[in-house]
Design a protein around this motif. Structure first.
Motif, PDB file in Angstrom:
ATOM      1  N   CYS A 328       0.805  -1.248  -0.106  1.00 38.57           N
ATOM      2  CA  CYS A 328       0.056   0.050  -0.096  1.00 38.57           C
ATOM      3  C   CYS A 328       0.686   1.305  -0.129  1.00 38.57           C
ATOM      4  N   LYS A 329       2.082   1.205  -0.157  1.00 38.06           N
ATOM      5  CA  LYS A 329       3.093   2.357  -0.321  1.00 38.06           C
ATOM      6  C   LYS A 329       2.859   3.215   1.153  1.00 38.06           C
ATOM      7  N   GLY A 330       2.814   2.375   1.941  1.00 33.07           N
ATOM      8  CA  GLY A 330       2.889   3.218   3.369  1.00 33.07           C
ATOM      9  C   GLY A 330       1.181   3.631   3.735  1.00 33.07           C
ATOM     10  N   VAL A 331       0.257   3.659   2.897  1.00 33.57           N
ATOM     11  CA  VAL A 331      -1.067   4.246   3.245  1.00 33.57           C
ATOM     12  C   VAL A 331      -1.682   3.558   4.430  1.00 33.57           C
ATOM     13  N   CYS A 332      -1.582   2.532   4.374  1.00 29.69           N
ATOM     14  CA  CYS A 332      -2.227   1.432   5.373  1.00 29.69           C
ATOM     15  C   CYS A 332      -1.660   0.889   6.531  1.00 29.69           C
ATOM     16  N   ASP A 333      -0.290   1.687   7.067  1.00 26.46           N
ATOM     17  CA  ASP A 333       0.457   0.845   7.735  1.00 26.46           C
ATOM     18  C   ASP A 333      -0.020   1.195   9.310  1.00 26.46           C
ATOM     19  N   ARG A 334      -1.245   2.032   9.482  1.00 32.63           N
ATOM     20  CA  ARG A 334      -1.844   2.329  10.663  1.00 32.63           C
ATOM     21  C   ARG A 334      -3.458   1.736  10.727  1.00 32.63           C
ATOM     22  N   THR A 335      -3.519   0.780   9.782  1.00 32.76           N
ATOM     23  CA  THR A 335      -4.788   0.448   9.412  1.00 32.76           C
ATOM     24  C   THR A 335      -4.669  -1.041   9.360  1.00 32.76           C
ATOM     25  N   PRO A 336      -5.738  -1.870   9.693  1.00 31.11           N
ATOM     26  CA  PRO A 336      -5.859  -3.392   9.543  1.00 31.11           C
ATOM     27  C   PRO A 336      -5.676  -3.717   8.065  1.00 31.11           C
ATOM     28  N   HIS A 337      -4.882  -4.519   7.723  1.00 26.31           N
ATOM     29  CA  HIS A 337      -4.380  -4.897   6.394  1.00 26.31           C
ATOM     30  C   HIS A 337      -4.026  -6.347   5.946  1.00 26.31           C
ATOM     31  N   VAL A 338      -4.355  -6.973   4.975  1.00 28.40           N
ATOM     32  CA  VAL A 338      -4.116  -8.216   4.713  1.00 28.40           C
ATOM     33  C   VAL A 338      -3.686  -8.474   3.192  1.00 28.40           C
ATOM     34  N   SER A 339      -2.986  -9.419   3.014  1.00 31.18           N
ATOM     35  CA  SER A 339      -2.491  -9.625   1.602  1.00 31.18           C
ATOM     36  C   SER A 339      -2.903 -11.144   1.148  1.00 31.18           C
ATOM     37  N   THR A 340      -3.119 -10.992  -0.136  1.00 32.20           N
ATOM     38  CA  THR A 340      -3.424 -12.474  -0.799  1.00 32.20           C
ATOM     39  C   THR A 340      -2.203 -13.189  -1.169  1.00 32.20           C
ATOM     40  N   ALA A 341      -1.208 -12.813  -1.050  1.00 38.93           N
ATOM     41  CA  ALA A 341      -0.115 -13.389  -1.357  1.00 38.93           C
ATOM     42  C   ALA A 341       0.135 -14.826  -1.050  1.00 38.93           C
ATOM     43  N   GLU A 342      -0.201 -15.136   0.048  1.00 39.48           N
ATOM     44  CA  GLU A 342      -0.056 -16.538   0.863  1.00 39.48           C
ATOM     45  C   GLU A 342      -1.259 -17.566   0.486  1.00 39.48           C
ATOM     46  N   LEU A 343      -2.263 -16.911  -0.017  1.00 41.73           N
ATOM     47  CA  LEU A 343      -3.519 -17.892  -0.436  1.00 41.73           C
ATOM     48  C   LEU A 343      -3.287 -18.737  -1.440  1.00 41.73           C
ATOM     49  N   LYS A 344      -3.787 -19.891  -1.521  1.00 39.89           N
ATOM     50  CA  LYS A 344      -3.521 -21.170  -2.260  1.00 39.89           C
ATOM     51  C   LYS A 344      -4.686 -21.384  -3.045  1.00 39.89           C
ATOM     52  N   ASP A 345      -5.718 -20.501  -3.142  1.00 39.52           N
ATOM     53  CA  ASP A 345      -6.881 -21.054  -4.102  1.00 39.52           C
ATOM     54  C   ASP A 345      -6.590 -21.792  -5.394  1.00 39.52           C
ATOM     55  N   PRO A 346      -7.018 -22.965  -5.825  1.00 40.26           N
ATOM     56  CA  PRO A 346      -6.452 -23.652  -6.984  1.00 40.26           C
ATOM     57  C   PRO A 346      -7.377 -22.844  -8.216  1.00 40.26           C
ATOM     58  N   ALA A 347      -8.290 -22.272  -8.002  1.00 46.01           N
ATOM     59  CA  ALA A 347      -9.168 -21.886  -9.212  1.00 46.01           C
ATOM     60  C   ALA A 347      -8.498 -20.302  -9.519  1.00 46.01           C
ATOM     61  N   LEU A 348      -8.005 -19.650  -8.292  1.00 46.14           N
ATOM     62  CA  LEU A 348      -7.756 -18.164  -8.646  1.00 46.14           C
ATOM     63  C   LEU A 348      -6.151 -17.718  -8.316  1.00 46.14           C
ATOM     64  N   CYS A 349      -5.520 -18.807  -7.704  1.00 39.84           N
ATOM     65  CA  CYS A 349      -4.036 -18.482  -7.382  1.00 39.84           C
ATOM     66  C   CYS A 349      -3.167 -19.565  -8.066  1.00 39.84           C
ATOM     67  N   SER A 350      -2.067 -19.062  -8.880  1.00 36.44           N
ATOM     68  CA  SER A 350      -1.207 -19.856  -9.137  1.00 36.44           C
ATOM     69  C   SER A 350       0.123 -19.032  -9.361  1.00 36.44           C
ATOM     70  N   GLY A 351       1.270 -19.708  -9.099  1.00 33.37           N
ATOM     71  CA  GLY A 351       2.607 -19.269  -9.321  1.00 33.37           C
ATOM     72  C   GLY A 351       2.886 -17.958  -8.382  1.00 33.37           C
ATOM     73  N   GLY A 352       2.478 -17.969  -7.172  1.00 40.57           N
ATOM     74  CA  GLY A 352       2.368 -16.834  -6.430  1.00 40.57           C
ATOM     75  C   GLY A 352       1.657 -15.457  -6.600  1.00 40.57           C
ATOM     76  N   GLU A 353       0.783 -15.846  -7.647  1.00 44.51           N
ATOM     77  CA  GLU A 353      -0.100 -14.576  -7.954  1.00 44.51           C
ATOM     78  C   GLU A 353      -1.618 -14.971  -8.039  1.00 44.51           C
ATOM     79  N   CYS A 354      -2.685 -14.174  -7.487  1.00 45.40           N
ATOM     80  CA  CYS A 354      -3.843 -14.236  -7.671  1.00 45.40           C
ATOM     81  C   CYS A 354      -4.613 -13.409  -8.525  1.00 45.40           C
ATOM     82  N   PHE A 355      -5.698 -14.041  -9.220  1.00 52.98           N
ATOM     83  CA  PHE A 355      -6.496 -12.972  -9.934  1.00 52.98           C
ATOM     84  C   PHE A 355      -7.275 -12.090  -8.896  1.00 52.98           C
ATOM     85  N   ASP A 356      -7.865 -10.885  -9.601  1.00 53.02           N
ATOM     86  CA  ASP A 356      -8.348 -10.151  -8.602  1.00 53.02           C
ATOM     87  C   ASP A 356      -9.746 -10.618  -7.715  1.00 53.02           C
ATOM     88  N   GLU A 357     -10.246 -11.656  -8.371  1.00 49.53           N
ATOM     89  CA  GLU A 357     -11.588 -11.889  -7.712  1.00 49.53           C
ATOM     90  C   GLU A 357     -11.217 -12.513  -6.368  1.00 49.53           C
TER      91      GLU A 357
END
Length: 547
Positions: A328-357
């Motif tokens: 978030c380039k520092g914007v969310c540093d003081r806000t609850p925030h989560v990342s999709t980087a570790e998600l393993k959804d077989p339909a939407l995530c592959s190769g360390g990247e997820c589709f926006d859905e």
């Protein structure tokens, strides 16, 4: 020949090495610069050759002075190696994509994550490194340097510094009339001077703490409070979708010939057709977008301040940033925030990247985990898209949304035809259209418990080969409009519009008025009914229609 004489022949002099490598970088390493100068009508023909020669000598002189000033003792060869690699990488990206290297681009480089780096690696980059840096690196490391006493080394380096600066002064004086005119009328050329552009950009970034007090975070909107809701009104549920690299020109909502946004066209939306970004890259645009300051003031700020998200929290709202990008380039540093980087959804995530859905999965559970007192006042979700992030556009859309074929399936865009590049990009817009429609659908299904709304706004646009420019990141003053003209779409549920007293018909009648990222901070506050001294009503685009 004695052993000592033979050993001397197997070494190389410091001054010879410095001169040879600097001449190589100033000439061959500046192919992008010479290409641009060749296209300038005011320095064409023999006059242009004389101008280019003088310019090259000026660059070489500065490089000699720089290397002599910094490359003492054992530092010389690592320094030259680093400059050679920077020269090769810079030349490749400037020649291939038409980008330039300035401080904001350097910030992007510093903040780039491994996933983004992978999108940029290809065979042509490797060949560029081999061809542009290889000969120089071979020259740097082929023989050991002649040992020199400290006093003699000092004399050599001082002579190179003085000589280099004298060469630069003399060369530029010889072409001064043309040089001053060209640099005044074509300011982008200064960002093509390789590798001095990288050195200057890195130095500028490193000097930021001296220009801006980065240790100070100015409080903002601590007096924020929510306006009373009408009797029986539901708490607001506002989704802020932060787009990535979406250019407004490729939205069929804005008159684009291709049907890239058919799902949004079926929704009752407000489409700001004349919206403009405050930067041409994510590192510049996102902090500016969430700032209370307009673009010109934000760039001159003496210190950082809290952001829109902080003010929303001061007002008692529950805020959550969901990231499918590189942070978030520092914007969310003081806000609850989560990342999709570790998600393993077989339909939407592959190769360390997820589709926006993926950001729409499990939203109810994420909301339920927020502070209940804040949640009762209202919820703001920020969905940070991967969107149309290039150059690997083909990775950003699932197979079902590849409507425009054939598409470019390479991250080296110059290997593809422009039609293939545009096809791949348009497929990302078609997928964004679907993600936004799905977001609206999800919000509609929650209207019994919430008062839902959505705002979508992209951080910046993109060049797709126009005038041989690709990607984004040109300095704002010289960047083409396609890197700054962005989509801004608002959807308000009937309940939200009614409870806030907003006329959607009025907003639609104002869709062609010019707006920018400067309006975002204040428009979100106004839409949510947040009252604070940080709010500027003249920058609230919803206010004239009852917001």
């Amino acid at each position: 020949m004695s052993t000592a004489d033979a050993g001397a022949h197997r070494t190389q002099a410091r001054h010879t090495l410095i001169l040879a490598v600097c001449v190589w970088m100033a000439s061959v390493g500046n192919l992008a610069l010479w290409q641009q100068i060749r296209a300038l009508p005011e320095v064409s023909g023999p006059r242009g050759l004389a101008f280019a020669l003088g310019f090259a000598l000026g660059i070489a002189g500065l490089l000699v002075a720089l290397v002599a000033a910094l490359g003492w003792g054992r530092l010389l060869r690592p320094l030259l190696s680093l400059l050679l690699v920077a020269t090769a990488v810079g030349a490749y990206f400037m020649l291939s994509y038409g980008v330039v290297i300035d401080p904001t681009m350097m910030v992007n480089v510093v903040q780039t994550d491994p996933r983004e780096v992978g999108d940029l690696l290809n065979l042509k980059l490797a060949l560029a490194l081999l061809g542009l840096a290889g000969p120089g690196l071979w020259w740097v490391w082929r023989r050991p340097l002649q040992p020199q006493p400290l006093g003699r080394q000092l004399g050599v380096h001082l002579a190179l510094i003085v000589g280099g600066l004298a060469l630069t002064s003399g060369a530029l004086m010889a072409i001064f009339q043309d040089f001053s005119s060209v640099m005044r009328n074509h300011t982008q050329l200064r960002y093509l001077i390789n590798p001095l552009n990288s050195v200057w950009a890195l130095a500028d970034v490193a000097a930021t703490p001296f220009k801006r007090d980065t240790r100070r975070l100015e409080p903002l909107g601590q007096d924020a409070r929510l306006a009373p809701r009408p009797a029986g009104a539901k708490p607001p549920l506002l989704v802020l979708v932060l787009g990535e690299t979406a250019r407004a020109d490729n939205f069929s909502l804005n008159g684009y010939a291709r049907a890239t946004t058919p799902e949004l066209a079926r929704e009752d939306i407000i489409n700001q057709r004349n919206a403009w970004s405050c930067g041409t890259n994510t590192a510049a645009s996102v902090p500016c977008l969430f700032s209370a300051l307009p673009r010109d003031e934000f760039e001159r700020r003496p210190y950082n301040s809290e952001t829109l998200l902080d003010v929303l929290q001061h007002a008692g709202l529950a805020v959550l940033w969901i990231d499918n990008q590189s942070g978030c380039k520092g914007v969310c540093d003081r806000t609850p925030h989560v990342s999709t980087a570790e998600l393993k959804d077989p339909a939407l995530c592959s190769g360390g990247e997820c589709f926006d859905e993926i950001m729409l999965r499990g939203l109810d559970e994420r909301i339920a985990a927020l502070d209940p007192e804040r949640r009762a006042r209202g919820v703001v979700l920020v969905l940070h898209q991967m969107g149309s992030h290039g150059p690997a556009y083909f990775k950003r859309s699932p197979p079902a949304f590849k409507r425009f074929l054939p598409e470019c399936t390479s991250n080296a865009l110059q290997e593809c035809t422009r039609e293939q590049v545009v096809n791949a990009y348009d497929n990302t817009i078609a997928y964004t259209d679907h993600v936004l429609a799905q977001t609206i659908s999800w919000l509609k299904s929650r209207e019994s418990a919430w008062s839902p709304a959505m705002i979508y706004l992209s951080d910046h646009g993109e060049s797709l080969g126009e005038n041989n420019l690709y990607l984004h990141g040109l300095p704002y003053g010289v960047a083409p409009d396609v890197q700054k003209h962005v989509p801004w779409i608002t959807w308000l549920s009937n309940r939200y519009a009614r409870e806030r007293g907003i006329s959607t018909a009025c907003l639609k009648a104002r869709q062609d008025e010019r707006v920018s990222h400067d309006h975002y901070f204040h428009s979100v506050l106004g839409l949510l009914g947040v009252q604070t001294s940080a709010y500027r009503p003249e920058l609230d685009l919803y206010r004239p229609c009852g917001g």
